[in-house]
Design a protein around this motif. Structure first.
Motif, PDB file in Angstrom:
ATOM      1  N   MET A  86       0.824  -1.209   0.000  1.00  0.00           N
ATOM      2  CA  MET A  86       0.000   0.000   0.000  1.00  0.00           C
ATOM      3  C   MET A  86       0.862   1.266   0.000  1.00  0.00           C
ATOM      4  SD  MET A  86      -3.052   1.110  -0.116  1.00  0.00           S
ATOM      5  CE  MET A  86      -3.911   2.654   0.089  1.00  0.00           C
ATOM      6  N   LYS A  87       2.031   1.191   0.649  1.00  0.00           N
ATOM      7  CA  LYS A  87       2.894   2.368   0.702  1.00  0.00           C
ATOM      8  C   LYS A  87       3.269   2.838  -0.692  1.00  0.00           C
ATOM      9  CE  LYS A  87       7.268   4.144   2.507  1.00  0.00           C
ATOM     10  NZ  LYS A  87       7.758   4.585   1.191  1.00  0.00           N
ATOM     11  N   ASP A  88       3.625   1.897  -1.591  1.00  0.00           N
ATOM     12  CA  ASP A  88       3.996   2.282  -2.947  1.00  0.00           C
ATOM     13  C   ASP A  88       2.844   2.983  -3.652  1.00  0.00           C
ATOM     14  OD1 ASP A  88       6.463   1.188  -2.557  1.00  0.00           O
ATOM     15  OD2 ASP A  88       6.041  -0.680  -3.608  1.00  0.00           O
ATOM     16  N   VAL A  89       1.628   2.498  -3.432  1.00  0.00           N
ATOM     17  CA  VAL A  89       0.452   3.104  -4.054  1.00  0.00           C
ATOM     18  C   VAL A  89       0.258   4.528  -3.547  1.00  0.00           C
ATOM     19  CG1 VAL A  89      -2.061   2.978  -4.187  1.00  0.00           C
ATOM     20  CG2 VAL A  89      -0.696   0.912  -4.495  1.00  0.00           C
ATOM     21  N   LEU A  90       0.410   4.723  -2.240  1.00  0.00           N
ATOM     22  CA  LEU A  90       0.239   6.062  -1.684  1.00  0.00           C
ATOM     23  C   LEU A  90       1.376   6.990  -2.092  1.00  0.00           C
ATOM     24  CD1 LEU A  90      -1.149   5.238   1.871  1.00  0.00           C
ATOM     25  CD2 LEU A  90      -2.387   5.767  -0.240  1.00  0.00           C
ATOM     26  N   ASP A  91       2.574   6.431  -2.286  1.00  0.00           N
ATOM     27  CA  ASP A  91       3.676   7.239  -2.812  1.00  0.00           C
ATOM     28  C   ASP A  91       3.328   7.754  -4.206  1.00  0.00           C
ATOM     29  OD1 ASP A  91       5.188   6.904  -0.543  1.00  0.00           O
ATOM     30  OD2 ASP A  91       6.451   5.317  -1.376  1.00  0.00           O
ATOM     31  N   GLU A  92       2.704   6.909  -5.009  1.00  0.00           N
ATOM     32  CA  GLU A  92       2.292   7.331  -6.354  1.00  0.00           C
ATOM     33  C   GLU A  92       1.226   8.423  -6.273  1.00  0.00           C
ATOM     34  OE1 GLU A  92       3.505   6.651  -9.252  1.00  0.00           O
ATOM     35  OE2 GLU A  92       4.953   5.151  -8.600  1.00  0.00           O
ATOM     36  N   LEU A  93       0.314   8.299  -5.310  1.00  0.00           N
ATOM     37  CA  LEU A  93      -0.700   9.329  -5.120  1.00  0.00           C
ATOM     38  C   LEU A  93      -0.039  10.659  -4.776  1.00  0.00           C
ATOM     39  CD1 LEU A  93      -3.859   9.706  -4.937  1.00  0.00           C
ATOM     40  CD2 LEU A  93      -3.573   9.448  -2.477  1.00  0.00           C
ATOM     41  N   ALA A  94       0.976  10.617  -3.909  1.00  0.00           N
ATOM     42  CA  ALA A  94       1.661  11.833  -3.480  1.00  0.00           C
ATOM     43  C   ALA A  94       2.534  12.422  -4.584  1.00  0.00           C
ATOM     44  CB  ALA A  94       2.512  11.537  -2.250  1.00  0.00           C
ATOM     45  N   ALA A  95       2.867  11.621  -5.601  1.00  0.00           N
ATOM     46  CA  ALA A  95       3.737  12.104  -6.672  1.00  0.00           C
ATOM     47  C   ALA A  95       3.024  13.069  -7.604  1.00  0.00           C
ATOM     48  CB  ALA A  95       4.265  10.918  -7.481  1.00  0.00           C
ATOM     49  N   VAL A  96       1.706  13.128  -7.522  1.00  0.00           N
ATOM     50  CA  VAL A  96       0.915  13.947  -8.451  1.00  0.00           C
ATOM     51  C   VAL A  96       0.577  15.298  -7.821  1.00  0.00           C
ATOM     52  CG1 VAL A  96      -1.230  14.099  -9.779  1.00  0.00           C
ATOM     53  CG2 VAL A  96      -0.055  11.898  -9.543  1.00  0.00           C
ATOM     54  N   LEU A  99      -3.272   7.134 -14.200  1.00  0.00           N
ATOM     55  CA  LEU A  99      -1.858   7.496 -14.178  1.00  0.00           C
ATOM     56  C   LEU A  99      -1.057   6.601 -13.250  1.00  0.00           C
ATOM     57  CD1 LEU A  99      -1.807  11.392 -14.455  1.00  0.00           C
ATOM     58  CD2 LEU A  99      -2.041   9.628 -16.222  1.00  0.00           C
ATOM     59  N   LEU A 100      -1.705   6.066 -12.216  1.00  0.00           N
ATOM     60  CA  LEU A 100      -1.047   5.061 -11.385  1.00  0.00           C
ATOM     61  C   LEU A 100      -0.729   3.827 -12.221  1.00  0.00           C
ATOM     62  CD1 LEU A 100      -0.182   3.723  -8.688  1.00  0.00           C
ATOM     63  CD2 LEU A 100      -2.584   3.075  -8.381  1.00  0.00           C
ATOM     64  N   THR A 101      -1.681   3.383 -13.032  1.00  0.00           N
ATOM     65  CA  THR A 101      -1.460   2.214 -13.878  1.00  0.00           C
ATOM     66  C   THR A 101      -0.390   2.491 -14.924  1.00  0.00           C
ATOM     67  OG1 THR A 101      -3.818   1.750 -13.585  1.00  0.00           O
ATOM     68  CG2 THR A 101      -2.653   0.436 -15.198  1.00  0.00           C
ATOM     69  N   LYS A 135     -11.380  -1.653  -7.481  1.00  0.00           N
ATOM     70  CA  LYS A 135     -12.293  -2.463  -6.676  1.00  0.00           C
ATOM     71  C   LYS A 135     -11.585  -3.174  -5.529  1.00  0.00           C
ATOM     72  CE  LYS A 135     -15.081  -3.385 -10.816  1.00  0.00           C
ATOM     73  NZ  LYS A 135     -15.531  -4.435 -11.778  1.00  0.00           N
ATOM     74  N   SER A 136     -10.258  -3.212  -5.548  1.00  0.00           N
ATOM     75  CA  SER A 136      -9.492  -3.888  -4.504  1.00  0.00           C
ATOM     76  C   SER A 136      -9.452  -3.025  -3.241  1.00  0.00           C
ATOM     77  CB  SER A 136      -8.069  -4.163  -4.988  1.00  0.00           C
ATOM     78  OG  SER A 136      -7.340  -2.948  -5.097  1.00  0.00           O
ATOM     79  N   SER A 137      -9.007  -3.619  -2.124  1.00  0.00           N
ATOM     80  CA  SER A 137      -8.938  -2.839  -0.883  1.00  0.00           C
ATOM     81  C   SER A 137      -7.945  -1.690  -1.013  1.00  0.00           C
ATOM     82  CB  SER A 137      -8.556  -3.746   0.296  1.00  0.00           C
ATOM     83  OG  SER A 137      -7.314  -4.392   0.056  1.00  0.00           O
ATOM     84  N   ASP A 138      -6.792  -1.938  -1.646  1.00  0.00           N
ATOM     85  CA  ASP A 138      -5.828  -0.857  -1.863  1.00  0.00           C
ATOM     86  C   ASP A 138      -6.404   0.192  -2.811  1.00  0.00           C
ATOM     87  OD1 ASP A 138      -4.021  -2.072  -0.209  1.00  0.00           O
ATOM     88  OD2 ASP A 138      -2.590  -2.627  -1.781  1.00  0.00           O
ATOM     89  N   GLY A 139      -7.096  -0.268  -3.838  1.00  0.00           N
ATOM     90  CA  GLY A 139      -7.683   0.662  -4.792  1.00  0.00           C
ATOM     91  C   GLY A 139      -8.765   1.529  -4.169  1.00  0.00           C
ATOM     92  N   ARG A 140      -9.563   0.944  -3.309  1.00  0.00           N
ATOM     93  CA  ARG A 140     -10.613   1.715  -2.641  1.00  0.00           C
ATOM     94  C   ARG A 140     -10.000   2.793  -1.732  1.00  0.00           C
ATOM     95  NH1 ARG A 140     -15.798  -0.433  -2.395  1.00  0.00           N
ATOM     96  NH2 ARG A 140     -16.059   0.129  -0.203  1.00  0.00           N
ATOM     97  N   GLU A 141      -8.930   2.436  -1.030  1.00  0.00           N
ATOM     98  CA  GLU A 141      -8.279   3.429  -0.182  1.00  0.00           C
ATOM     99  C   GLU A 141      -7.614   4.514  -1.034  1.00  0.00           C
ATOM    100  OE1 GLU A 141      -7.175   5.430   3.225  1.00  0.00           O
ATOM    101  OE2 GLU A 141      -8.641   3.818   2.903  1.00  0.00           O
ATOM    102  N   PHE A 142      -7.023   4.106  -2.143  1.00  0.00           N
ATOM    103  CA  PHE A 142      -6.433   5.078  -3.071  1.00  0.00           C
ATOM    104  C   PHE A 142      -7.494   6.063  -3.554  1.00  0.00           C
ATOM    105  CE2 PHE A 142      -5.315   6.513  -7.316  1.00  0.00           C
ATOM    106  CZ  PHE A 142      -3.958   6.797  -7.234  1.00  0.00           C
ATOM    107  N   SER A 143      -8.665   5.557  -3.936  1.00  0.00           N
ATOM    108  CA  SER A 143      -9.732   6.418  -4.442  1.00  0.00           C
ATOM    109  C   SER A 143     -10.245   7.364  -3.364  1.00  0.00           C
ATOM    110  CB  SER A 143     -10.873   5.569  -5.000  1.00  0.00           C
ATOM    111  OG  SER A 143     -10.457   4.840  -6.142  1.00  0.00           O
TER     112      SER A 143
END
Length: 214
Positions: free
Chosen positions: A1-11, A149-151, A169-177
């Motif tokens: 999940m950290k990598d996903v949130l890092d990508e969110l913060a990169a934008v 853009l994450l993809t 639809k995944s748990s990480d994806g829902r938190e990302f959204s």
């Protein structure tokens, strides 16, 4: 999940105003850096075989002045094409959208950076009268672009084939959204949005992208 949130913060996200053939528009802007050469990023956003791997399958006359259609319904005309730095298209959804030409456009702008990476900017301008904005604010399209853009980041990093809609639809994806919707709320506030309107828009966007599983 950290990598996903890092990508969110990169934008870096910004909401602004602009103009379209149909009149006054609001804009959502996403800006970030990809650790990939500009020609590689350009190839990923224009070649159908790669575009389908981070956005959706595309068909059409894919040249300046031609038209395109994505699987799922988005379609439009290729308005600007200056390889490898600028791609601009009209962006419509559903057959009824053709009755309002000039109401939505997307520009993608690329620039090389000194380290060999690419600065990526996506600007989506939509007519002020577009009905989703009063309810959802900039998150109406912003969250979807964040997911895409994450993809794209994953594709450029390691060639991974991913589906951003399935990821959503995944748990990480829902938190990302959820976090993306909140980030667009902050961009809306920074652009002068009324706090109550912004809070309602964030709640509506979150409910749309992260529906109650029950």
């Amino acid at each position: 999940m950290k990598d996903v949130l890092d990508e969110l913060a990169a934008v870096h996200r910004r909401m602004g105003t602009g103009s379209l053939p149909a009149g006054e528009a609001y804009t959502v802007e996403l800006r970030r850096r990809y650790d990939a050469e500009i020609d590689d990023v350009w190839d990923a956003i224009t070649r159908p075989e790669r575009l389908r791997r981070w956005l959706r399958p595309v068909t059409g006359d894919l040249r300046l002045g031609g038209t395109f259609e994505l699987e799922g319904g988005e379609h439009g005309e290729i308005l600007r094409c200056e390889p490898p730095r600028l791609l601009g298209v009209s962006w419509l959804f559903g057959p009824e959208a053709d009755a309002w030409p000039g109401t939505s456009e997307v520009d993608v702008r690329l620039a090389p950076d000194p380290t060999g990476g690419t600065e990526f900017t996506l600007i989506h301008a939509a007519a002020v009268g577009e009905p989703m904005f009063p309810t959802y604010g900039p998150g109406a399209g912003g969250v979807g672009w964040d997911l895409a853009l994450l993809t794209l980041a994953r594709l450029l990093a390691d060639g991974e084939i991913a589906d951003h809609e399935e990821f959503g639809k995944s748990s990480d994806g829902r938190e990302f959204s959820r976090r993306s919707a909140a980030a667009w709320g902050r961009a809306h506030l920074a652009a002068g949005g009324e706090p109550e309107q912004v809070a309602a828009a964030v709640a509506a966007t979150t409910a749309f992208y992260v529906p109650d599983p029950t």
